[in-house]
Write a protein that holds these residues in place. Structure first.
Motif, short mmCIF file in Angstrom:
data_model
loop_
_atom_site.label_atom_id
_atom_site.label_comp_id
_atom_site.label_asym_id
_atom_site.label_seq_id
_atom_site.Cartn_x
_atom_site.Cartn_y
_atom_site.Cartn_z
N TYR A 1 0.83 -1.20 0.00
CA TYR A 1 0.00 0.00 0.00
C TYR A 1 0.86 1.25 0.00
O TYR A 1 2.02 1.22 0.43
CB TYR A 1 -0.87 0.05 1.27
CG TYR A 1 -1.84 -1.08 1.40
CD1 TYR A 1 -3.11 -0.99 0.82
CD2 TYR A 1 -1.51 -2.22 2.10
CE1 TYR A 1 -4.02 -2.04 0.95
CE2 TYR A 1 -2.42 -3.27 2.24
CZ TYR A 1 -3.66 -3.17 1.65
OH TYR A 1 -4.55 -4.21 1.77
N ARG B 1 -1.87 7.41 2.27
CA ARG B 1 -2.47 8.66 1.78
C ARG B 1 -2.70 9.66 2.92
O ARG B 1 -2.70 10.86 2.71
CB ARG B 1 -3.80 8.37 1.09
CG ARG B 1 -3.69 7.50 -0.12
CD ARG B 1 -2.92 8.21 -1.20
NE ARG B 1 -2.77 7.35 -2.36
CZ ARG B 1 -1.85 7.53 -3.27
NH1 ARG B 1 -1.01 8.52 -3.17
NH2 ARG B 1 -1.76 6.71 -4.29
N ALA C 1 -5.01 5.98 6.05
CA ALA C 1 -5.76 5.85 4.81
C ALA C 1 -4.77 5.29 3.80
O ALA C 1 -3.70 5.90 3.56
CB ALA C 1 -6.32 7.19 4.35
N SER D 1 -3.93 3.24 -0.03
CA SER D 1 -4.33 2.83 -1.38
C SER D 1 -3.41 1.70 -1.83
O SER D 1 -2.20 1.75 -1.57
CB SER D 1 -4.21 3.98 -2.38
OG SER D 1 -5.13 5.00 -2.09
N GLU E 1 -2.97 -0.22 -7.56
CA GLU E 1 -4.15 0.54 -7.98
C GLU E 1 -4.16 1.88 -7.26
O GLU E 1 -5.06 2.15 -6.45
CB GLU E 1 -5.43 -0.24 -7.66
CG GLU E 1 -5.55 -1.58 -8.36
CD GLU E 1 -6.84 -2.28 -7.97
OE1 GLU E 1 -7.91 -1.82 -8.42
OE2 GLU E 1 -6.76 -3.24 -7.21
N GLY F 1 -5.07 4.84 -7.94
CA GLY F 1 -6.23 5.71 -8.10
C GLY F 1 -7.45 5.23 -7.35
O GLY F 1 -8.46 5.94 -7.28
N LYS F 2 -7.38 4.04 -6.79
CA LYS F 2 -8.51 3.47 -6.06
C LYS F 2 -8.74 4.24 -4.76
O LYS F 2 -7.81 4.76 -4.15
CB LYS F 2 -8.22 2.00 -5.76
CG LYS F 2 -9.41 1.21 -5.29
CD LYS F 2 -9.08 -0.26 -5.22
CE LYS F 2 -10.31 -1.02 -4.80
NZ LYS F 2 -10.05 -2.45 -4.74
N ASP F 3 -10.00 4.33 -4.34
CA ASP F 3 -10.32 5.01 -3.08
C ASP F 3 -9.54 4.38 -1.93
O ASP F 3 -9.45 3.15 -1.83
CB ASP F 3 -11.81 4.92 -2.78
CG ASP F 3 -12.65 5.80 -3.69
OD1 ASP F 3 -12.10 6.77 -4.25
OD2 ASP F 3 -13.85 5.52 -3.84
N PRO F 4 -9.00 5.21 -1.04
CA PRO F 4 -8.25 4.69 0.10
C PRO F 4 -9.15 3.89 1.05
O PRO F 4 -10.34 4.15 1.15
CB PRO F 4 -7.71 5.93 0.81
CG PRO F 4 -7.84 7.04 -0.17
CD PRO F 4 -8.96 6.67 -1.09
N VAL F 5 -8.54 2.94 1.73
CA VAL F 5 -9.22 2.18 2.78
C VAL F 5 -8.62 2.59 4.11
O VAL F 5 -7.46 2.99 4.19
CB VAL F 5 -9.08 0.65 2.58
CG1 VAL F 5 -9.78 0.20 1.32
CG2 VAL F 5 -7.63 0.23 2.56
#
Length: 72
Positions: free
Chosen positions: A7, A10, A26, A28, A32, A34-38
């Motif tokens: 990861y 962010r 947060a 990503s 990927e 550009g994917k929304d952070p988890v």
């Protein structure tokens, strides 16, 4: 039920819960970006220096919980 993933951090916020330090992050996926952070809470004993935005981490999970954190 063990696995790992890479990861990029962010965002991060320090959390103190009953004297134990955690980092609310947060993240990503590296593959990927550009994917929304988890959101993931990392106990401070898993990572020597506090994570910072832009850090790349490999996180190993055991039973759905982070068990090892390595900087890439």
């Amino acid at each position: 039920m063990m696995g790992s993933a890479s990861y990029v951090v962010r965002g991060v916020k320090k959390a103190d819960i009953h004297g134990d330090v955690y980092y609310d992050t947060a993240l990503s996926p590296l593959d990927e970006p550009g994917k929304d952070p988890v959101a993931l809470r990392l106990p401070s004993h898993l990572i020597l220096d506090p994570p910072a935005p832009g850090d790349e981490l490999e996180i190993t999970f055991l039973m759905g919980q982070p068990s090892v954190v390595k900087r890439l």
